[in-house]
Scaffold this active site. Structure first.
Site, PDB file in Angstrom:
ATOM      1  N   ASP A 536       0.811  -1.216   0.000  1.00  0.00           N
ATOM      2  CA  ASP A 536       0.000   0.000   0.000  1.00  0.00           C
ATOM      3  C   ASP A 536       0.848   1.273   0.000  1.00  0.00           C
ATOM      4  OD1 ASP A 536       0.699  -1.016   2.596  1.00  0.00           O
ATOM      5  OD2 ASP A 536      -0.468   0.604   3.487  1.00  0.00           O
ATOM      6  N   GLU A 537       0.300   2.285  -0.597  1.00  0.00           N
ATOM      7  CA  GLU A 537       0.721   3.682  -0.471  1.00  0.00           C
ATOM      8  C   GLU A 537       2.164   3.947  -0.895  1.00  0.00           C
ATOM      9  OE1 GLU A 537      -2.297   5.345   2.876  1.00  0.00           O
ATOM     10  OE2 GLU A 537      -0.501   4.396   3.672  1.00  0.00           O
TER      11      GLU A 537
END
Length: 884
Positions: A536-537
């Site tokens: 993620d991210e």
């Protein structure tokens, strides 16, 4: 003579330096005893004269606050000091010319004097107005353990901030609880809470008789009661020894004598189940005057059947249960709880308590988030720096002995900012979970959220280079020394927060960690079948849609010089070479590319499934691009931002979708809209038991009729895509502002029970997904809200009157609901969201408390305080008040 003179000079200099150090320590000690107060002044500063856009605030949103330092002692005039503090909000401006604030890393900032500093006068208060990005709406937006340093002096925590009771130094927010002028959330005052609870009344005992949590598919309750007060005689030999032991411990925990006469027999008979009933985990339960018989399709089914019997046990009083026949099977194959121990560590004891409660409510996947930017929490043989440095936070700006302090951990390592699980700890946890039919899914987050690993491996590199072993030093180095990218992650770490996906060393590191984790699972007797990649991210927050370039600014966005911003790895020579060679289209695709590469390693280790947060795989063609037999994605788009539709995209690409929506099942979000509650809130302002219970995880558009968006407004949801169905449901606890085990349990329980209900049982009011059907909050009325309400009243009464007392017996420090209250014609009316919970009131500001009886409502006047109390009388809710 010369030698003598040199000696004299050296002695004199030593005295000067020693004197300076002593003076600096005295300054540190004085400032550490200052009173410190933090007050939020304006959460809508853009509407009141502050140009948030020019300050570079995301979506031009900023707030005003004041730091006040009160010197109770002698004047401090020295400029040789620094106050270090934790702030999850970026400080955009300081409005006192005597001070400056500098962002260091992550949430760590430092406050220093400027040349204009005139000192801290004796007995006076100095105010430092600041402007922060975004908003500060809950007390937990302010972090504890501010501390002071000076050259040569030992750091000291400012005593007034060294507390988990944030109200000790944070001024109540008062009217500053709205995010925007369009914020239509309802502040949960005692009166507003009373109104919200007013449609929930305690059901009588006959209505709750024979009720099992989570709800079975079919139950036929008989008229007879079975008295277990004489004890039971369990025959659990159909189960493995470890599962037998786990169930016997649960009998004991609930106070049931297992040396009695009433037979409880578990058996496994796969032939007894056929067709739609032949679901892994299915069971049948028959309770009559002669015995209780549990028949499971498999061992898990037999285990769950016994847990259903245990669910019927009253928490106190006579141990009578209803005779009944139940036929049951789980709704979803994946019924999970995610726990983040990376941001803040949580102890083995708390983890074991969590697993025990997961088993009681038939949750079967423990997603263990073991690493993040702020901490590495698992011992890996051969890589000692991961725990020697990566698991520890302290004040060492060089980060040679520990990571920088973060998230309220302060300068010391004697709190949950630091900590890790040894191999033996982890093996014990996996064994404990396996005995309860829970699969442990370890997550080592990458390529972003990896700073604890990258810094630890830099320390390893330095150690081995000093030893002259360059080959070994480079073996697991995770940063490309040529990478000068100016990039900032979502929690304000620089390029050191990203493991470099273009390095062979990164693959070697992943392979090493997977292999060691796999060996631990083997030793625990639970083969590693799912590996969580994270993913993620992996982005630069300053290239996000809420910022605009100063060369051509767009209205309503933060104005910055985006020409100075880079995407992650944009200036890494290794990554540039990969792009040039055509191995990856561009740096944007590196996260998904690395996911595919890691899946090859996972598959080579014989692990069947890889799992990831959905954005980490967004650029992959579909699930077939990965080497493992299956790919699970934790789907975490908020519904009102389009998640009701985008979930279908993942399912239709062959991914097994685990519904993990922030706006419903992020357990680190506040329980209610009240500034004294705790948690992050970027996805929603609240998620209480009722909201989670009302969630329709397999028909996401439906939720538009039963919920609101982040600002308390209705939204519309429709998907024209086919929906193959969810693989499972998972609730998440992230730990940025969850520092202690007590806080962890406050946030998880009793919401976990509502999560389990939706993961195990599909309610009658949940509609089938219909492609193209539109739901409009407040306009369409397709959901049977009466059936939903009746179901909630039943469930809330069970939790309030029975399940919370069981949590008491398990030593779980759950959140007690804050009562609702009003005064009408001088009479106190009080209620609670979970009927059956005892209420108390005080007429003398908490000096004495009296039991509230709804049948004999007291006459009151003035201000009345209310609270709820646990069944064992040992714990209390947050206190609220109402005025007559």
């Amino acid at each position: 003579m010369k030698r003598c003179n040199l000696s004299v000079i050296a002695t004199a200099l030593l005295g000067v330096f020693s004197g300076t150090a002593l003076a600096d320590q005295a300054t540190v000690d004085r400032i550490s005893h200052f009173g410190l107060n933090y007050a939020v002044k304006d959460n809508q500063a853009a509407l009141h004269g502050v140009d948030c856009a020019q300050l570079g605030a995301d979506w031009a949103s900023c707030n005003k606050a004041v730091i006040a330092l009160t010197n109770h002692g002698d004047a401090v005039t020295s400029k040789d000091w620094v106050i270090w503090f934790h702030s999850i909000r970026q400080i955009l401006r300081v409005d006192n010319p005597q001070f400056k604030v500098t962002h260091v890393m992550g949430d760590l900032h430092k406050l220093e004097p400027t040349d204009a500093f005139t000192g801290f006068p004796a007995g006076e208060k100095v105010e430092i107005p600041i402007v922060n990005e975004y908003w500060q709406l809950f007390v937990t937006d302010v972090l504890p353990r501010w501390y002071v340093t000076a050259d040569g002096a030992s750091p000291k925590t400012i005593a007034s901030t060294d507390t988990e009771d944030l109200t000790q130094f944070v001024t109540p927010l008062g009217e500053q609880w709205k995010r925007t002028a369009e914020d239509n959330n309802i502040l949960m005052t005692a009166e507003a809470r009373f109104e919200k609870n007013s449609d929930v009344k305690m059901l009588n005992a006959p209505a709750l008789r024979g009720q099992i949590v989570p709800t079975p598919q079919q139950v036929k309750v008989q008229g007879q009661d079975i008295d277990l007060s004489g004890g039971v005689k369990p025959d659990l030999t159909a189960l493995k020894a470890n599962s037998q032991q786990a169930l016997m411990q649960r009998f004991s925990q609930l106070g049931v004598n297992t040396g009695g006469a009433y037979p409880v027999r578990a058996q496994i008979d796969k032939a007894a189940f056929s067709g739609a009933a032949a679901v892994p985990g299915a069971y049948r339960l028959t309770i009559d005057k002669n015995e209780a018989v549990i028949t499971g399709l498999d061992e898990a089914g037999a285990f769950y059947g016994v847990q259903s019997l245990l669910s019927l046990i009253p928490a106190s009083g006579e141990q009578k249960i209803a005779a009944l026949e139940a036929s049951d099977a789980p709704r979803f194959a994946y019924r999970g709880i995610h726990l983040d121990v990376g941001r803040n560590f949580h102890t083995k004891a708390a983890v074991l308590r969590l697993l025990d409660q997961m088993a009681a409510y038939k949750l079967n996947k423990f997603h263990f988030h073991l690493s993040d930017d702020e901490g590495w929490r698992i011992e890996i043989p051969g890589l000692p720096e991961l725990t020697d440095i990566g698991s520890k936070r302290c004040h060492d700006p060089s980060e040679k002995t520990c990571l920088l302090p973060q998230l309220g951990s302060g300068p010391d390592s004697n709190n949950n900012g630091s900590g890790f699980f040894t191999r033996a700890d982890y093996i014990e946890i996996v064994k404990f979970a396996a005995a309860r039919h829970i699969e442990v899914i370890p997550e080592i987050d990458m390529p972003a959220h990896a700073r604890a690993a990258t810094i630890a491996m830099e320390a390893r590199y330095d150690r081995l280079m000093k030893a002259g072993d360059e080959k070994a030093a480079s073996e697991f180095r995770l940063l490309d020394p040529t990478d000068t990218s100016n990039t900032t992650g979502v929690q304000y770490y620089n390029r050191t927060g990203y493991l470099n996906p273009c390095l062979d060393a990164s693959r070697r590191f992943v392979d090493k960690v997977i292999g060691e984790m796999q060996q631990m699972h083997r030793e625990a007797g639970q083969p590693l079948t799912t590996w969580h990649f994270g993913g993620d991210e992996a982005k630069n927050i300053y290239l996000g849609t809420g910022y605009t370039d100063q060369a051509k600014p767009e209205a309503g966005k933060g104005i910055i010089d985006q020409s100075k911003q880079d995407k992650p790895w944009a200036k890494s020579a290794a990554c540039q070479a990969m792009v040039k060679a055509g191995n990856v289209a561009d740096v944007d695709h590196l996260s998904s590319y690395f996911g595919v590469e890691v899946s090859k390693l996972v598959n080579a280790h014989g692990i069947e499934a890889m799992q990831a947060w959905q954005d980490g795989l967004k650029d992959a063609r579909d699930a077939s691009a990965f080497a493992t037999k299956a790919v699970n994605v934790n789907f975490w788009d908020t519904l009102y931002w389009g998640g009701f539709d985008s979930a279908s995209v993942w399912a239709n690409k062959g991914f097994r979708v685990v519904i993990s929506n922030p706006d419903y099942v992020y357990l680190d979000f506040p329980n209610e809209v009240h500034p004294q509650e705790s948690g992050y809130y970027w996805g929603t302002r609240f998620s209480d038991e009722r909201k989670i219970f009302s969630f329709a995880p397999d028909n996401l558009p439906q939720n538009a009729e039963t919920s609101v968006d982040r600002d308390g407004n209705a939204f519309t949801a429709k998907s024209d895509k086919p929906w193959p169905g969810a693989y499972g449901l998972s609730a998440q606890l992230w730990s940025e502002v969850v520092r202690t085990d007590q806080q962890m349990e406050y946030m998880i329980y009793p919401r976990l029970i509502a999560v389990a209900e939706r993961a195990w049982h599909r309610a009658s009011w949940e509609q089938d997904y219909q492609q193209g059907r539109e739901y409009k909050g407040g306009e369409t009325h397709q959901v049977d809200v009466k059936a939903l309400h009746n179901d909630w009243v039943r469930f809330a009464s069970l939790v309030g009157s029975r399940e919370l007392a069981k949590l008491d017996k398990a030593g779980v420090q759950y959140r007690l609901p804050v009562p609702g209250a009003r005064i009408v014609n001088g009479v106190l009316d009080a209620n609670v969201s979970l009927p059956g919970v005892t209420l108390e009131y005080s007429l003398d500001t908490g000096k004495t408390w009296q039991r509230y009886d709804d049948k004999q409502r007291p006459a009151v006047s003035g201000e009345v305080q209310v609270r709820s109390v646990s069944a064992d009388g040992k714990r209390f809710s947050r206190v609220d008040s109402v005025k007559g």
